[in-house]
Design a protein around this motif. Structure first.
Motif, PDB file in Angstrom:
ATOM      1  N   MET A  32       1.057  -1.224   0.028  1.00  0.00           N
ATOM      2  CA  MET A  32       0.077   0.174  -0.124  1.00  0.00           C
ATOM      3  C   MET A  32       0.918   1.311  -0.136  1.00  0.00           C
ATOM      4  O   MET A  32       2.145   1.111   0.449  1.00  0.00           O
ATOM      5  N   GLY A  33       0.250   2.130  -0.382  1.00  0.00           N
ATOM      6  CA  GLY A  33       1.007   3.497  -0.448  1.00  0.00           C
ATOM      7  C   GLY A  33       0.037   4.550  -0.456  1.00  0.00           C
ATOM      8  O   GLY A  33      -0.876   4.895  -0.729  1.00  0.00           O
ATOM      9  N   CYS A  94      -4.932   7.120  -1.628  1.00  0.00           N
ATOM     10  CA  CYS A  94      -4.367   5.694  -1.015  1.00  0.00           C
ATOM     11  C   CYS A  94      -4.323   4.814  -2.417  1.00  0.00           C
ATOM     12  O   CYS A  94      -5.267   5.026  -3.305  1.00  0.00           O
ATOM     13  N   ALA A  95      -3.304   3.745  -2.639  1.00  0.00           N
ATOM     14  CA  ALA A  95      -3.221   2.926  -3.726  1.00  0.00           C
ATOM     15  C   ALA A  95      -2.659   1.505  -3.290  1.00  0.00           C
ATOM     16  O   ALA A  95      -1.910   1.532  -2.309  1.00  0.00           O
ATOM     17  N   ASP A 110      -1.539  -0.368  -8.676  1.00  0.00           N
ATOM     18  CA  ASP A 110      -2.692  -1.221  -9.547  1.00  0.00           C
ATOM     19  C   ASP A 110      -4.165  -0.580  -9.339  1.00  0.00           C
ATOM     20  O   ASP A 110      -5.096  -0.534 -10.126  1.00  0.00           O
ATOM     21  N   TYR A 111      -4.245  -0.212  -8.102  1.00  0.00           N
ATOM     22  CA  TYR A 111      -5.709   0.522  -7.514  1.00  0.00           C
ATOM     23  C   TYR A 111      -5.645   1.849  -6.891  1.00  0.00           C
ATOM     24  O   TYR A 111      -4.524   1.769  -6.138  1.00  0.00           O
ATOM     25  N   TRP A 112      -6.424   2.487  -7.285  1.00  0.00           N
ATOM     26  CA  TRP A 112      -6.283   3.842  -6.589  1.00  0.00           C
ATOM     27  C   TRP A 112      -7.718   4.292  -5.708  1.00  0.00           C
ATOM     28  O   TRP A 112      -8.802   3.981  -6.452  1.00  0.00           O
TER      29      TRP A 112
END
Length: 122
Positions: A32-33, A94-95, A110-112
């Motif tokens: 996660m980021g 977050c991503a 890959d996802y936001w």
């Protein structure tokens, strides 16, 4: 699906915690980021955390002030922000990434989530 929340208006020097709840996929399978994008600037990685939470990354400008953490049982990642500065005003996203390790490039995610606005007044 990622949903960030907890943004708002805070005075310089204050604290805020933003959270991101995940659904639909096994949360522990994703690094996660937290990224932020200020008006007229590129999106940058503020902090990142590995799948287990064992390793973290912070961009230089927030080291010692921000803390990223995750609770895999609650499918949630957090960003605790202390000693906020006006330069921290941005939309925080977050991503999630399927990759292994710390993922700090926006192109590697890959996802936001939709983002939450943090405004730091001077």
């Amino acid at each position: 699906q990622l949903q960030a929340f907890g943004g708002g208006l805070v005075q310089a020097g204050g604290s805020l915690r933003v959270s991101c709840a995940a659904s639909g996929r096994p949360f522990s399978n994703y690094a996660m980021g937290w990224f932020r994008q200020a008006p007229g600037k590129e999106r940058e990685c503020v902090a990142a955390i590995t799948r287990s939470g064992g390793s973290t990354y912070y961009t230089r400008s927030v080291k010692g002030r921000f803390t990223i953490s995750r609770d895999n049982a609650k499918n949630t990642v957090y960003l605790q922000m202390n000693s906020l500065e006006p330069e921290g005003t941005a939309v925080y996203y977050c991503a999630a990434a399927r990759g292994v390790g710390l993922i700090t490039l926006a192109s590697g995610m890959d996802y936001w989530g939709k983002g939450t606005l943090v405004t730091v007044s001077s």
